[in-house]
Design an enzyme around this catalytic site. Structure first.
Site, PDB file in Angstrom:
ATOM      1  N   TYR A  29       5.717   1.841   9.476  1.00 20.09           N
ATOM      2  CA  TYR A  29       5.034   2.895   8.719  1.00 20.09           C
ATOM      3  C   TYR A  29       6.031   3.990   8.345  1.00 20.09           C
ATOM      4  O   TYR A  29       6.063   4.458   7.205  1.00 20.09           O
ATOM      5  CB  TYR A  29       3.887   3.456   9.559  1.00 20.09           C
ATOM      6  CG  TYR A  29       3.264   4.711   9.009  1.00 20.09           C
ATOM      7  CD1 TYR A  29       2.472   4.682   7.871  1.00 20.09           C
ATOM      8  CD2 TYR A  29       3.457   5.947   9.646  1.00 20.09           C
ATOM      9  CE1 TYR A  29       1.890   5.832   7.373  1.00 20.09           C
ATOM     10  CE2 TYR A  29       2.883   7.097   9.158  1.00 20.09           C
ATOM     11  CZ  TYR A  29       2.103   7.042   8.017  1.00 20.09           C
ATOM     12  OH  TYR A  29       1.526   8.192   7.527  1.00 20.09           O
ATOM     13  N   LYS A  71       7.512   5.505   4.655  1.00 18.03           N
ATOM     14  CA  LYS A  71       7.549   6.904   4.247  1.00 18.03           C
ATOM     15  C   LYS A  71       8.959   7.324   3.835  1.00 18.03           C
ATOM     16  O   LYS A  71       9.138   8.086   2.880  1.00 18.03           O
ATOM     17  CB  LYS A  71       7.025   7.790   5.377  1.00 18.03           C
ATOM     18  CG  LYS A  71       5.535   7.608   5.644  1.00 18.03           C
ATOM     19  CD  LYS A  71       4.708   7.859   4.379  1.00 18.03           C
ATOM     20  CE  LYS A  71       3.221   7.743   4.613  1.00 18.03           C
ATOM     21  NZ  LYS A  71       2.433   7.996   3.379  1.00 18.03           N
ATOM     22  N   SER A 128       5.626  11.621   6.499  1.00 22.22           N
ATOM     23  CA  SER A 128       5.142  11.658   7.878  1.00 22.22           C
ATOM     24  C   SER A 128       6.264  11.971   8.850  1.00 22.22           C
ATOM     25  O   SER A 128       7.443  11.689   8.595  1.00 22.22           O
ATOM     26  CB  SER A 128       4.539  10.293   8.235  1.00 22.22           C
ATOM     27  OG  SER A 128       4.280  10.189   9.630  1.00 22.22           O
ATOM     28  N   ASN A 131       0.802  -1.223   0.000  1.00 25.37           N
ATOM     29  CA  ASN A 131       0.000   0.000   0.000  1.00 25.37           C
ATOM     30  C   ASN A 131       0.838   1.279   0.000  1.00 25.37           C
ATOM     31  O   ASN A 131       0.437   2.281  -0.604  1.00 25.37           O
ATOM     32  CB  ASN A 131      -0.928   0.004   1.222  1.00 25.37           C
ATOM     33  CG  ASN A 131      -1.975  -1.073   1.145  1.00 25.37           C
ATOM     34  OD1 ASN A 131      -2.653  -1.231   0.133  1.00 25.37           O
ATOM     35  ND2 ASN A 131      -2.111  -1.848   2.207  1.00 25.37           N
TER      36      ASN A 131
END
Length: 253
Positions: free
Chosen positions: A146, A150, A109, A84
């Site tokens: 996560y 990024k 982020s 994703n």
């Protein structure tokens, strides 16, 4: 004639903030895996970000891309962030190159540098009165998988800029909330990004001229972990909100 902009992840949190402030500013093509929940301000494409054919078709005829799609969970497992957040970002960049698009803004982020906050050895150059002032020139230090995704997205942007001449800006988004800053959460207040500042920042990503940039996406809070100087200098970002001015009811104008 208004510019045409592709917004991926249109039904997500960041997409909502962007459209909340810019619905009438551009000719939108919106892409999300979920159907629209309301009346979208443009053509809506229901497709997964890893669907190469759908992304390429959505890319046709647009002037710029705001890529904010992906799994936003800071606890997201590798089985999710890989397709994703990483594979999907590569699909977007490949399609942008083939479509002749010149400008891509990527929603990165604060989690790309999350471990600076956990290390007492953080260099003094990143501290101001015991506060972090990261400015985008520091090495990435992701705080979770996560964040790793990024950082990878930022590196993909660097490659596609150097290899194909794309203008790329990576926006390391802080704590985006609607209406008011986080209550009783000091760290969140320092990292707060209001909806209207978010929309304005991505508006500047569409309008400004740049090569490859990493900027921080927060409001002009009194206390900051991150510097806004690059966003102001390169993009012309002029944030209006400040978590310290929250009076418990509405933002002070």
């Amino acid at each position: 004639m208004a510019q045409s902009v592709l917004l991926t992840g249109a039904e997500g949190h960041v997409g909502e903030a962007i459209l909340d402030g810019l619905a009438d500013a551009y000719e939108w093509r919106l892409l999300d895996r979920d159907p629209p929940t309301g009346d979208p301000p443009g053509e809506f494409v229901v497709a997964d970000i890893t669907d190469e054919a759908a992304v390429r078709q959505a890319m046709e005829g647009v002037d710029a891309v705001l890529h904010v799609a992906g799994d936003p969970r800071k606890t997201a497992p590798w089985e999710s962030v890989l397709p994703n957040n990483i594979d999907g970002t590569k699909v977007v960049y490949d399609a942008a190159v083939d479509a002749g698009i010149e400008k891509v803004a990527f929603a990165s982020s604060n989690h790309a540098v999350g471990h600076y906050e956990t290390d007492e050895r953080t260099p003094e150059m990143y501290r101001t009165d015991d506060e972090f002032r990261l400015d985008g020139t520091e090495l990435p230090r992701p705080g979770n998988l996560y964040g790793v995704s990024k950082v990878t997205g930022e590196a993909l942007g660097r490659y596609y800029h150097d290899e194909y001449g794309l203008s790329v800006v990576n926006v390391r988004i802080g704590n985006l909330t609607k209406g008011h800053p986080p209550i009783d959460y000091e760290r969140g207040q320092a990292m707060w990004l209001s909806y209207r500042d978010c929309a304005h920042l991505f508006d500047r990503c569409i309008k400004a001229d740049y090569d490859y940039e990493i900027v921080y996406g927060i409001s002009d809070n009194d206390r900051k972990y991150y510097s806004l100087e690059r966003a102001k200098e390169v993009l012309g970002y002029e944030p209006r909100d400040n978590s310290a001015e929250w009076d418990g009811d509405e933002m002070v104008a």
